[in-house]
Design a protein around this motif. Structure first.
Motif, short mmCIF file in Angstrom:
data_model
loop_
_atom_site.label_atom_id
_atom_site.label_comp_id
_atom_site.label_asym_id
_atom_site.label_seq_id
_atom_site.Cartn_x
_atom_site.Cartn_y
_atom_site.Cartn_z
N GLU A 81 43.18 33.32 65.97
CA GLU A 81 44.43 33.01 66.67
C GLU A 81 44.35 31.67 67.37
O GLU A 81 45.31 30.89 67.35
N ASN A 82 43.21 31.40 68.00
CA ASN A 82 43.02 30.09 68.66
C ASN A 82 43.07 28.96 67.64
O ASN A 82 43.68 27.92 67.89
N ARG A 83 42.45 29.18 66.50
CA ARG A 83 42.45 28.15 65.46
C ARG A 83 43.87 27.91 64.94
O ARG A 83 44.27 26.77 64.70
N VAL A 84 44.64 28.98 64.76
CA VAL A 84 46.03 28.85 64.32
C VAL A 84 46.81 28.02 65.34
O VAL A 84 47.58 27.13 64.96
N ALA A 85 46.64 28.31 66.62
CA ALA A 85 47.35 27.56 67.67
C ALA A 85 46.99 26.08 67.62
O ALA A 85 47.87 25.21 67.71
N VAL A 86 45.71 25.78 67.46
CA VAL A 86 45.27 24.37 67.39
C VAL A 86 45.87 23.69 66.16
O VAL A 86 46.39 22.57 66.25
N LEU A 87 45.83 24.37 65.02
CA LEU A 87 46.37 23.77 63.79
C LEU A 87 47.89 23.61 63.86
O LEU A 87 48.43 22.62 63.35
N GLU A 88 48.59 24.55 64.49
CA GLU A 88 50.04 24.41 64.66
C GLU A 88 50.36 23.20 65.53
O GLU A 88 51.29 22.44 65.23
N ASN A 89 49.60 23.02 66.61
CA ASN A 89 49.80 21.85 67.47
C ASN A 89 49.53 20.56 66.70
O ASN A 89 50.29 19.58 66.81
N GLN A 90 48.46 20.56 65.94
CA GLN A 90 48.11 19.37 65.15
C GLN A 90 49.20 19.10 64.11
O GLN A 90 49.60 17.94 63.92
N ASN A 91 49.69 20.12 63.47
CA ASN A 91 50.76 19.96 62.48
C ASN A 91 52.03 19.41 63.13
O ASN A 91 52.67 18.51 62.59
N ARG A 92 52.40 19.96 64.29
CA ARG A 92 53.57 19.47 65.02
C ARG A 92 53.42 18.00 65.38
O ARG A 92 54.35 17.20 65.21
N THR A 93 52.24 17.63 65.85
CA THR A 93 51.97 16.23 66.21
C THR A 93 52.08 15.33 64.99
O THR A 93 52.69 14.24 65.06
N LEU A 94 51.54 15.75 63.87
CA LEU A 94 51.60 14.94 62.65
C LEU A 94 53.03 14.80 62.13
O LEU A 94 53.42 13.72 61.66
N ILE A 95 53.82 15.87 62.25
CA ILE A 95 55.23 15.80 61.82
C ILE A 95 55.98 14.80 62.70
O ILE A 95 56.77 13.98 62.19
N GLU A 96 55.74 14.87 64.01
CA GLU A 96 56.40 13.92 64.92
C GLU A 96 55.97 12.48 64.60
O GLU A 96 56.79 11.55 64.60
N GLU A 97 54.70 12.28 64.33
CA GLU A 97 54.20 10.96 63.99
C GLU A 97 54.82 10.47 62.68
O GLU A 97 55.21 9.30 62.56
N LEU A 98 54.96 11.34 61.71
CA LEU A 98 55.58 10.99 60.43
C LEU A 98 57.04 10.58 60.64
O LEU A 98 57.50 9.57 60.07
N LYS A 99 57.77 11.33 61.45
CA LYS A 99 59.16 10.98 61.75
C LYS A 99 59.25 9.62 62.41
O LYS A 99 60.12 8.80 62.07
N ALA A 100 58.35 9.37 63.35
CA ALA A 100 58.35 8.08 64.05
C ALA A 100 58.06 6.95 63.06
O ALA A 100 58.72 5.89 63.10
N LEU A 101 57.12 7.11 62.16
CA LEU A 101 56.80 6.08 61.17
C LEU A 101 57.95 5.87 60.19
O LEU A 101 58.24 4.73 59.80
N LYS A 102 58.64 6.95 59.82
CA LYS A 102 59.79 6.83 58.93
C LYS A 102 60.90 6.04 59.62
O LYS A 102 61.56 5.20 58.99
N ASP A 103 61.12 6.35 60.90
CA ASP A 103 62.16 5.62 61.65
C ASP A 103 61.83 4.13 61.71
O ASP A 103 62.70 3.27 61.51
N ILE A 104 60.55 3.80 61.97
CA ILE A 104 60.14 2.40 62.05
C ILE A 104 60.32 1.75 60.67
O ILE A 104 60.86 0.65 60.57
N TYR A 105 59.92 2.38 59.62
CA TYR A 105 60.01 1.83 58.28
C TYR A 105 61.46 1.66 57.84
O TYR A 105 61.82 0.64 57.26
N CYS A 106 62.30 2.67 58.13
CA CYS A 106 63.71 2.60 57.75
C CYS A 106 64.42 1.48 58.50
O CYS A 106 65.29 0.80 57.93
N HIS A 107 64.12 1.24 59.75
CA HIS A 107 64.76 0.17 60.53
C HIS A 107 64.33 -1.21 60.05
O HIS A 107 65.11 -2.14 60.11
N LYS A 108 63.09 -1.34 59.57
CA LYS A 108 62.63 -2.64 59.08
C LYS A 108 63.30 -2.98 57.75
O LYS A 108 63.58 -4.13 57.48
N VAL A 109 63.58 -2.01 56.92
CA VAL A 109 64.14 -2.24 55.60
C VAL A 109 65.60 -2.69 55.75
O VAL A 109 66.07 -3.52 54.99
N GLU A 110 66.33 -2.15 56.69
CA GLU A 110 67.75 -2.48 56.83
C GLU A 110 67.97 -3.83 57.35
O GLU A 110 67.77 -4.83 57.46
#
Length: 110
Positions: A81-110
């Protein structure tokens, strides 16, 4: 005096190993030898007590092993259960980071 097998009475110690000579007062014919040592015969209550004691000991050990098994299983599940919680947090962080990188990339292209 009849003695069974090669067993003979030791003159120096006065002991007879493993065999007893049947006396004429027994129900067996004279001269018949009874085999078996006196210490090896158990009375039925003693055998029953020993069996009960062994069973109780086995049940007690089994209960202790089951208790230990349940404790280890709880510990293992808690670790998962502890490992699941850690991996869920890590996954959430990576998703947020991916969104942020997509936003940066999309704004540079336009």
């Amino acid at each position: 005096m009849a003695v069974a097998g090669d067993e003979t009475e030791s003159a120096s110690t006065g002991e007879m190993s493993g065999y007893q000579i049947c006396t004429p007062t027994s129900s067996l014919p004279q001269g018949v030898v009874m085999a078996g040592s006196p210490g090896s015969l158990h009375s039925p209550p003693h055998v029953a007590d020993e069996t009960t004691r062994k069973r109780q000991l086995r049940l007690m050990k089994n209960r202790e092993a089951a208790r230990e098994c349940r404790r280890k299983k709880k510990e293992y599940v808690k670790c998962l259960e502890n490992r699941v919680a850690v991996l869920e947090n890590q996954n959430r962080t990576l998703i947020e980071e991916l969104k942020a990188l997509k936003d940066i990339y999309c704004h540079k292209v336009e």
